[in-house]
Structures are given as C-alpha cells and as structure tokens.
Scaffold this motif. Structure first.
Motif, PDB file in Angstrom:
ATOM      1  N   ALA A   1       0.082   2.002   0.115  1.00 44.78           N
ATOM      2  CA  ALA A   1      -0.604   2.753  -0.940  1.00 44.78           C
ATOM      3  C   ALA A   1      -1.934   3.299  -0.426  1.00 44.78           C
ATOM      4  O   ALA A   1      -2.276   4.465  -0.668  1.00 44.78           O
ATOM      5  CB  ALA A   1      -0.832   1.857  -2.156  1.00 44.78           C
ATOM      6  N   LEU A   2      -2.683   2.479   0.300  1.00 45.83           N
ATOM      7  CA  LEU A   2      -3.972   2.925   0.837  1.00 45.83           C
ATOM      8  C   LEU A   2      -3.765   4.038   1.863  1.00 45.83           C
ATOM      9  O   LEU A   2      -4.515   5.011   1.891  1.00 45.83           O
ATOM     10  CB  LEU A   2      -4.696   1.750   1.504  1.00 45.83           C
ATOM     11  CG  LEU A   2      -5.465   0.848   0.542  1.00 45.83           C
ATOM     12  CD1 LEU A   2      -5.857  -0.453   1.209  1.00 45.83           C
ATOM     13  CD2 LEU A   2      -6.709   1.571   0.064  1.00 45.83           C
ATOM     14  N   SER A   3      -2.733   3.875   2.678  1.00 43.95           N
ATOM     15  CA  SER A   3      -2.439   4.888   3.682  1.00 43.95           C
ATOM     16  C   SER A   3      -2.078   6.211   3.010  1.00 43.95           C
ATOM     17  O   SER A   3      -2.570   7.274   3.390  1.00 43.95           O
ATOM     18  CB  SER A   3      -1.303   4.378   4.567  1.00 43.95           C
ATOM     19  OG  SER A   3      -0.704   5.432   5.250  1.00 43.95           O
ATOM     20  N   SER A   4      -1.240   6.130   1.962  1.00 40.52           N
ATOM     21  CA  SER A   4      -0.845   7.336   1.239  1.00 40.52           C
ATOM     22  C   SER A   4      -2.035   7.994   0.554  1.00 40.52           C
ATOM     23  O   SER A   4      -2.086   9.207   0.395  1.00 40.52           O
ATOM     24  CB  SER A   4       0.225   6.977   0.202  1.00 40.52           C
ATOM     25  OG  SER A   4       0.309   7.966  -0.794  1.00 40.52           O
ATOM     26  N   ALA A   5      -3.022   7.187   0.165  1.00 43.94           N
ATOM     27  CA  ALA A   5      -4.188   7.716  -0.533  1.00 43.94           C
ATOM     28  C   ALA A   5      -5.263   8.218   0.432  1.00 43.94           C
ATOM     29  O   ALA A   5      -6.379   8.523   0.024  1.00 43.94           O
ATOM     30  CB  ALA A   5      -4.777   6.651  -1.462  1.00 43.94           C
ATOM     31  N   GLY A   6      -4.926   8.278   1.743  1.00 43.63           N
ATOM     32  CA  GLY A   6      -5.823   8.907   2.693  1.00 43.63           C
ATOM     33  C   GLY A   6      -6.914   8.010   3.260  1.00 43.63           C
ATOM     34  O   GLY A   6      -7.881   8.502   3.827  1.00 43.63           O
ATOM     35  N   ALA A   7      -6.766   6.689   3.132  1.00 42.68           N
ATOM     36  CA  ALA A   7      -7.763   5.777   3.702  1.00 42.68           C
ATOM     37  C   ALA A   7      -7.643   5.795   5.228  1.00 42.68           C
ATOM     38  O   ALA A   7      -6.547   5.977   5.761  1.00 42.68           O
ATOM     39  CB  ALA A   7      -7.560   4.364   3.173  1.00 42.68           C
TER      40      ALA A   7
END
Lengths: 257, 260
Positions: free
Chosen positions: A165-171
């Motif tokens: 989820a964090l990766s998908s959110a551009g973190a």
C-alpha cells in the motif's frame, strides 16, 4: 498399516515413555548416586548457612563494583550482539534471502547456540587475555545465535500488504521501511533484545570463573577460601541486581505490545 | 476530459496462456464512477494494477490522468500521488494508530528526511485532518488499527488515499470482507468523497447488484476482454445478471477432459 491410527500412536507414546524412564533409571545407577549421603547433608547445609551469618559487608564495595562490571559486560555484549544479529537475521529470514542462504545461516546460528558460553569464554580468554574484554566477546558471540534467530522470525512475520500500500501510494524505499516495516517489528525486536539481555546478565555471572571478568571471580574466590560471610554479601548483591534488572525489563515489556 | 484511455492492451502472465488482459479501446471520463465486474480471474485486479502503474510487460497504450503509463518502469512519485488504491484487506499497519496510518498516505508529499524526522507542514496536517473528518474517524484518531472493526479499517484505508489528494481512486473489492450494512456505508463513503473531490472512481467487485446502484457505468470483463460496457440504469440489472449467467462456471469449458 492395520492398526487404528490413535491406537497406534497411543502404543507408541507408551513405549516412548517407558524407554525414557528406563534410560533415567540406568543413568542413576551408572552415576552411583548415593541417597544416604543426601540424608546426611542436612546438618552440613545448616552449618554452611550458619557460617554465612552475619554477611561481611566490608566487601560490599568491591563486590558491587564487580557486579556493575557484570552488568556492563552483559550490556555491551548484548549491544554487539544486536549489531551482528541485524544482518545475520536478515540473511536467515526465509522471506528475504533464497533458500540456500537462509538455510545455511540458520544452521550457522544453530551451531553458535550449541557452543556453551563457558567454552566460548575460555577460547576468548586464550585469544585476548584476561579481563572483561573476553567476557564481552563471549557474550556477544554466544547470544547472537539466539538473537539473530529471533530477529529472522520477526523479519519473516512482516505483513507485506501495508508495504504494498505504501509503495502504491508513492512512498520512497526508506519511507516504506521506516513507516511500514519498522513499526510492525520494532516491539518484537525490543522484546527479544530485553529477553536476551536478561539471559546474558545471568549467564555472565559465570564468566569470572574462567577469568573473563565480572562478579564470577569473587564467587569462586570466596567459596574456595571458605569465606562464607563474604559469599553472603555476594549472594545478596547478585539477587538485588538480577531482580532489579528483571523488574526494569518487565516494566518495559509491558509498555510494548 | 478523459481520466483513463486504453488502446490495444494485451497482457499474459505466461506466454502462450490465454491473455489476462485483451482490451481494444476503453475510455473513462474524469469524475466518472465505474464498477468493474466479472468472475474471478476475469482480469479486474490486473487491470487495476495496470492503471496504478504496477503491471509490467504488457503491450499497448495507456494514459492515466494525462500521463502515459510505462510497461517497464515504476511510475514516478508525481504519478503515484494521483492514484489512490483501496485494498480488499485494508493493508493497514496494525500496530499504528489511525492517524499514523492516514499519515502514511501523505508521505508521497514529503521528502524522505522530512518524513523520518516527523516534520509535517501545516498543509500536511490539514490534509490528514480533513481526510479524518471526511471519513468520520475523528473519535478513533488515536486508536490502533488492530482495535477497529472491518468497516472502520476500510474507512482508514480510504482516508489514507484521501491524504494523497488523488485524482482517481481504484478500489479492488473494497467490500468483500464486510457485512452488507458496512458494505453500503463504504460504498456511500467512496461515492461521497469522490464526488466532493471530483475524483474518478473505479471499483472492482463481486457484488455487482449492490455496487450497480452506486455507479454511473458498469464494465464487465471476461478472460481479460470487455464483454459489457453500459450506463448503470434499472435496465442494466438484467444485463448484469446475464453476464453472470453466461459465465456461471468460468472454468467449465477449461475443465473438460482432454479427449485423445
């Protein structure tokens, strides 16, 4: 197999229990344990305790200093063990490295755990001489076998869904691990470290027996020279030290969930 | 203006296998609300991953919110920020609080250093608190995620998306783990926040008859291809039913024994 499953395993359990019992009885006879001596020991034990009273507080200073050294050895040894356990734990995590690597590192850690602390301490004394340094090294080496295994289990328990989820959110990669991975495992890692520190403290009491620093040196000296009142002071200091450290780590562990 | 335009999209998990995606042309307008339906394995999740920029090795042209998606490169942060993703299983950090989980959606606006040192700007706080307000999570703000119910967790996941200030929200079976009452609440919420923020909404779902009433348009996939693309209306109910009747057993034709 014609035997009913539970019947088969029940019989197997009975045979195992009987075999273990037989081994224990054989071991008893092999050692030639003499129960009559146990009966006669009561008086000697009482005499031993009587000679401990009153505790000789003149050694309180030197004993406290040695106890502090033991705590320091356990502390630095645990710290070095953490440093070694992070990379080793990552290598031993089945979710991080390929099978060849993590299985090999797990075996290595099991081998480290298999070597008794006292043996490691003797080797270290041989290598770097007497004093607290071999004690610290021995504790660090010995506890890495367990701590790295615990760390590997913590790394394996990471839930990948919030990471995705964090990766998908551009973190960024650092953000993903700082905000996604670390909060998942940090409490477990801290709990493991405190548990191991407690063990290290208790185990490091014996380091002095082989000249690797700490309070163990006085345990050996006073008992061998029959100075039981000093042994009494020593026992009290060790008890206070161990109970105090356990109370602190117990309190800290309760905060971590 | 188009929020999404796909052309000649082809993708297969293994070469030689049936395509997982096989789409000629598909356009979705900005602010549109779309339900993506079809049986398991129809390609719904694969399509959402493609739109999110996380699918690799496909061919064709895809433009999302004015940016061309690459089939070989991870999208930049500027693009990731614009797409919010709601997962079936919430994907929260269970030990973190509601606030911290929602803050995680804001990280894309912060440099690594700033975020690690916890230096959020007033604008970051404002966006996080607005997201909390919009999803009705005020009273749970300092509770841990693992203390919440399924419906509350999905609200947190939606708020995490909103903190990104996305132009599009992709929701992959967002109500599959919820009871019917909570499912309606989550759909209401998704529609409300997307309307309010003029964001495009694409929901993949296995509950088409329920979701149908929340969207403008229904797109059905089967074996990666679009087999129905209709405006949502009372009349479309029958068409939705027909999709599932036709596909009652999607494996039936594959499961036939191979005759010698």
């Amino acid at each position: 197999m014609s035997t009913h499953h539970t019947g088969g395993s029940g019989r197997y359990g009975f045979l195992m229990t009987a075999a273990i019992g037989l081994v224990v009885v054989l071991a008893w006879y092999d050692l030639g344990l003499d129960t009559t001596r146990l009966g006669e020991s009561g008086g000697r034990l009482l005499d031993f305790l009587r000679r401990m009273v009153p505790p000789d507080l003149s050694v309180l200073g030197v004993v406290t200093e040695a106890a502090t050294e033991t705590v320091e050895i356990a502390l630095i040894g645990t710290a070095l063990s953490i440093v070694a356990s992070i990379p080793l734990g990552l290598l031993a995590a089945g979710t991080v490295t390929p099978a060849l690597v993590h299985v090999s590192v797990k075996w290595l850690l099991a081998a480290i755990r298999g070597i008794p602390l006292i043996l490691v301490a003797m080797i270290m004394v041989g290598a770097v001489g007497l004093g607290p340094l071999p004690g610290v090294l021995a504790i660090a080496f010995h506890s890495t076998g367990m701590l790295a295994k615990f760390f590997a289990e913590a790394f394996e328990s990471v839930d990948n869904r919030p990471i995705a989820a964090l990766s998908s959110a551009g973190a960024t990669a650092v953000q993903i691990h700082w905000f996604g991975t670390l909060p998942q495992i940090a409490p477990d890692l801290l709990r493991d470290v405190m548990f191991r520190f407690e063990l290290n403290l208790r185990e490091s009491l014996v380091l002095g027996l082989v000249g690797a620093g700490g309070i163990g040196f006085y345990i050996q000296t006073y008992i061998r020279s029959f100075q039981y009142q000093k042994v009494a002071t020593l026992t009290i200091v060790i008890l206070i030290m161990v109970i105090a450290i356990e109370a602190i780590t117990y309190g800290l562990r309760r905060i971590l969930r | 203006m188009q929020a999404l335009s796909l052309e000649n999209i082809h993708f297969g998990y293994k070469s030689g296998d049936e395509p997982a995606l096989d789409i000629g042309t598909l356009n979705i307008g900005a602010g549109e609300r779309v339900a993506l339906i079809g049986p398991s394995g129809a390609g719904k999740s694969t399509l959402l991953r493609l739109i999110d920029g996380r699918l690799r090795n496909w061919s064709g042209n895809a433009e999302v919110l004015g940016e061309t998606i690459s089939s070989s490169k991870t999208p930049g942060r500027a693009f990731s920020r614009k797409i919010g993703f709601v997962f079936q299983e919430f994907a929260l950090v269970e030990r973190q609080t509601v606030f911290e989980n929602i803050r995680n959606g804001r990280l894309v606006h912060l440099s690594t250093m700033r975020s690690v040192f916890g230096r959020l700007t007033p604008e970051d706080y404002k966006q996080i608190l607005t997201a909390i307000e919009e999803t009705g999570l005020n009273e749970f703000m300092h509770r841990r995620a693992d203390e919440l119910s399924g419906g509350q967790r999905q609200r947190v996941a939606i708020a995490r998306c909103l903190a990104q200030q996305p132009g599009m929200i992709l929701a992959d079976e967002p109500i599959s783990n919820l009871d019917p009452g909570r499912a309606r609440e989550i759909l209401d919420l998704l529609v409300k926040v997307c309307e309010h923020r003029k964001a495009t909404l694409i929901i993949s779902t296995h509950q088409p008859m329920l979701v149908r009433t929340y969207v403008d348009r229904i797109i059905a996939l089967s074996k990666g291809a679009v087999i129905l693309d209709e405006k949502s209306s009372p009349a479309s109910a029958a068409q939705v039913m027909a999709v599932y009747e036709k596909l009652a057993d999607p494996l039936a034709d594959r499961a036939k024994p191979v005759s010698a």
